[in-house]
Enzyme design. Structure first.
Site, short mmCIF file in Angstrom:
data_model
loop_
_atom_site.label_atom_id
_atom_site.label_comp_id
_atom_site.label_asym_id
_atom_site.label_seq_id
_atom_site.Cartn_x
_atom_site.Cartn_y
_atom_site.Cartn_z
N HIS A 1 0.86 -1.19 0.00
CA HIS A 1 0.00 0.00 0.00
C HIS A 1 0.89 1.23 0.00
O HIS A 1 1.96 1.23 0.60
CB HIS A 1 -0.89 0.01 1.26
CG HIS A 1 -2.07 0.92 1.13
ND1 HIS A 1 -1.98 2.27 1.38
CD2 HIS A 1 -3.35 0.68 0.77
CE1 HIS A 1 -3.17 2.83 1.17
NE2 HIS A 1 -4.01 1.88 0.80
N ASP B 1 -7.98 -5.11 -0.29
CA ASP B 1 -8.45 -5.95 -1.41
C ASP B 1 -8.10 -7.42 -1.25
O ASP B 1 -8.58 -8.25 -2.03
CB ASP B 1 -7.84 -5.43 -2.72
CG ASP B 1 -8.38 -4.04 -3.04
OD1 ASP B 1 -7.57 -3.10 -3.10
OD2 ASP B 1 -9.60 -3.92 -3.16
C1 SDX Z 1 -6.25 0.29 -2.88
O1 SDX Z 1 -4.41 4.72 -1.84
C2 SDX Z 1 -5.38 4.10 -1.29
O2 SDX Z 1 -5.83 4.45 -0.22
C3 SDX Z 1 -5.96 2.95 -2.07
C4 SDX Z 1 -6.96 2.10 -1.31
C5 SDX Z 1 -8.21 2.87 -1.03
O3 SDX Z 1 -8.90 2.51 -0.07
O4 SDX Z 1 -8.55 3.76 -1.83
O5 SDX Z 1 -6.42 1.65 -0.10
C6 SDX Z 1 -7.39 0.88 -2.12
O6 SDX Z 1 -6.03 0.66 -3.99
C7 SDX Z 1 -5.36 -0.72 -2.18
C8 SDX Z 1 -4.15 -1.15 -3.09
C9 SDX Z 1 -4.67 -2.21 -4.07
N1 SDX Z 1 -3.61 -2.56 -5.04
C10 SDX Z 1 -2.98 -3.74 -4.98
O7 SDX Z 1 -3.15 -4.58 -4.11
C11 SDX Z 1 -2.02 -3.99 -6.15
C12 SDX Z 1 -0.74 -4.63 -5.62
N2 SDX Z 1 -0.05 -3.63 -4.82
C13 SDX Z 1 1.02 -2.90 -5.49
O8 SDX Z 1 0.76 -2.62 -6.84
C14 SDX Z 1 1.52 -1.74 -4.68
O9 SDX Z 1 1.73 -2.18 -3.41
C15 SDX Z 1 0.69 -0.49 -4.60
C16 SDX Z 1 0.33 0.02 -5.94
C17 SDX Z 1 -0.52 -0.71 -3.80
C18 SDX Z 1 1.57 0.53 -3.90
O10 SDX Z 1 2.60 0.75 -4.79
P1 SDX Z 1 3.85 1.56 -4.35
O11 SDX Z 1 3.52 2.62 -3.37
O12 SDX Z 1 4.59 1.95 -5.61
O13 SDX Z 1 4.67 0.50 -3.58
P2 SDX Z 1 6.01 0.91 -3.03
O14 SDX Z 1 6.71 1.87 -3.93
O15 SDX Z 1 5.84 1.35 -1.61
O16 SDX Z 1 6.81 -0.45 -3.13
C19 SDX Z 1 7.98 -0.53 -2.41
C20 SDX Z 1 8.63 -1.80 -2.87
C21 SDX Z 1 8.97 -1.81 -4.35
O17 SDX Z 1 10.09 -2.64 -4.49
P3 SDX Z 1 11.58 -1.96 -4.52
O18 SDX Z 1 11.57 -1.05 -5.75
O19 SDX Z 1 11.71 -1.18 -3.23
O20 SDX Z 1 12.51 -3.12 -4.64
O21 SDX Z 1 7.72 -2.90 -2.67
C22 SDX Z 1 7.49 -3.53 -3.91
C23 SDX Z 1 7.80 -2.53 -4.99
O22 SDX Z 1 8.17 -3.19 -6.18
N3 SDX Z 1 6.08 -3.90 -3.92
C24 SDX Z 1 5.64 -5.14 -4.19
C25 SDX Z 1 4.26 -5.07 -4.05
N4 SDX Z 1 3.90 -3.83 -3.70
C26 SDX Z 1 5.04 -3.12 -3.62
N5 SDX Z 1 6.28 -6.27 -4.54
C27 SDX Z 1 5.50 -7.37 -4.76
N6 SDX Z 1 4.15 -7.38 -4.64
C28 SDX Z 1 3.50 -6.25 -4.29
N7 SDX Z 1 2.18 -6.26 -4.18
#
Ligand code: SDX
Length: 392
Positions: free
Chosen positions: A270, A327
């Site tokens: 998140h 989710d």
């Molecule tokens: C919602 O914003 C909100 O409030 C949204 C929401 C709401 O109520 O409106 O809460 C609802 O949208 C929840 C999120 C739903 N999406 C997902 O579940 C999709 C999977 N999650 C990822 O796509 C991701 O975690 C996000 C999009 C949710 C957040 O993305 P960020 O902020 O870009 O993640 P980050 O930059 O903090 O990631 C840090 C690291 C990265 O790796 P490094 O570059 O540091 O090596 O964590 C990794 C990312 O690649 N990472 C993941 C991951 N999420 C982040 N690696 C594997 N699987 C994942 N799900």
């Protein structure tokens, strides 16, 4: 090649991000609606009361609640001409595509009876949107099934009414299951608002130009649809189905960690929560309760629980503070209730309408003008058209 032109970090982005509606502390895993913890609201409130709270800032008195219920009951029908919009869609159109189109079309039905400078009109537009979403979302499902649209029954509560419009069939009386209805109402509460996420920020940006509230909410629905946002609940179920068994979890975890693999654990991570998303805990509990109540077993629930356990012991997820988000379990709960996968995000949009209209109302009370987020320009510096090129 791309020199930075003058970028003054002192420039304040002119997006009004000030809000008194929802507070999230991602490190503590805390979510407050107008100061009330989400866990207490999920436990003791209901969605209509939470919608009132988000819109007005305080819990309603019994008289205010009675009036709000009456207003929702008066505005929960769709104009018969709005229903004709559905016929323009293919039967297999995704419900979110239908909702974007139909909600946007509502702008054409109310623009002449609504002056957004008038607080009464603004409040009525907000109520209209909250009241109409259940019939609008359910109609996108019944249309896809070739079934007649169903109308609201004002003897039922908000969640039960949505259920009967979704699952009721003309030849039988629909009796909502109270345990399932309560779980659905809790899903609505948990998804009602979440401060300035992508879709709410979309609504706020559109609202800042003075756009019609129905058009603003249609923009929010479009933004929510993406798999990185509200579309993640559908993506989680597809991921769990592809994983298929607990034996395949290590392979999925390895793929999620592999930077050369676009695969991510859907429902994990998140932008703000670097601790448990308090909503995911409540939803997991409701999924167990509803499955037990209905005497159903869903192998995907055990895969999800095991996946969470293994991921939370893995260095990659621990150091990045990646936890299950709202989710991760919601698709399992919605499927247990009988919702088809392509309706999961439509349910999210129905609930989030309460938050979107509250942010819209909040922005109307300020007069900060149009938002204009500042950009960080990284394109080419000034250059001139080559003299040797013949003029067009
Ligand atoms: C919602 O914003 C909100 O409030 C949204 C929401 C709401 O109520 O409106 O809460 C609802 O949208 C929840 C999120 C739903 N999406 C997902 O579940 C999709 C999977 N999650 C990822 O796509 C991701 O975690 C996000 C999009 C949710 C957040 O993305 P960020 O902020 O870009 O993640 P980050 O930059 O903090 O990631 C840090 C690291 C990265 O790796 P490094 O570059 O540091 O090596 O964590 C990794 C990312 O690649 N990472 C993941 C991951 N999420 C982040 N690696 C594997 N699987 C994942 N799900």
């Amino acid at each position: 090649r791309h020199g930075l032109l003058a970028y003054d970090p002192g420039f304040r982005s002119t997006a009004s991000t000030k809000s008194a509606i929802t507070f999230v502390d991602g490190d503590k895993g805390m979510l407050l609606y107008r100061g009330y913890p989400i866990e207490e609201l999920a436990e003791r409130s209901d969605f209509v009361e939470v919608a009132y709270l988000l819109m007005n800032g305080e819990l309603p008195t019994p008289a205010q609640r009675a009036e709000f219920d009456l207003l929702i009951g008066q505005h929960n029908l769709l104009h018969e001409q709005v229903l004709s919009f559905y016929r323009g869609f293919r039967r297999d159109a995704h419900p979110m595509a239908v909702m974007v189109g139909v909600v946007g079309a509502l702008s054409a039905f109310y623009h002449d009876v609504m002056d957004i400078r008038n607080p009464e009109d603004r409040s009525r537009a907000a109520v209209r949107l909250i009241a109409k979403m259940p019939m609008l979302a359910a109609a996108s499902y019944t249309y896809s099934m070739g079934r007649p649209v169903r109308y609201p029954n004002n003897r039922l509560d908000y969640a039960s009414n949505f259920q009967q419009m979704m699952f009721g069939i003309p030849s039988e009386e629909y009796v909502p299951d109270p345990v399932v209805a309560r779980a659905l109402d809790i899903i609505f509460i948990l998804h009602a608002d979440h401060e300035q996420n992508a879709s709410t920020s979309t609504v706020r940006l559109a609202a800042s130009s003075g756009a019609n509230p129905f058009a603003c909410i249609a923009a929010g629905i479009a933004s929510l649809w993406g798999p990185a946002h509200g579309g993640a609940n559908e993506a989680v179920l597809k991921m769990l189905t592809d994983i298929g068994s607990v034996d395949n979890i290590p392979k999925a975890i390895a793929r999620a960690k592999d930077k050369n693999d676009p695969f991510r654990l859907m429902g994990f991570g998140h932008r703000i929560y670097k601790n448990f998303d308090p909503r995911s805990r409540v939803i997991q509990g409701q999924a167990r309760k509803v499955l037990a109540h209905l005497g159903k077993k869903d192998p995907l629930l055990e895969i999800a629980v095991r996946l969470e356990e293994i991921a939370l012991q893995d260095e990659y997820f621990i150091e990045r503070k990646l936890y299950p988000n709202v989710d991760f379990y919601s698709g399992i709960l919605l499927r247990a209730m009988g919702f088809p996968m392509n309706m999961f995000t439509a349910v999210f949009a129905l609930a989030r309408t309460a938050g979107w209209v509250s942010h819209w109302l909040e922005l109307q009370q300020e007069s900060h003008g149009i938002d204009r987020p500042r950009q960080l320009y990284v394109g080419p510096t000034l250059r001139h058209y080559p003299a040797e090129r013949a003029p067009r």
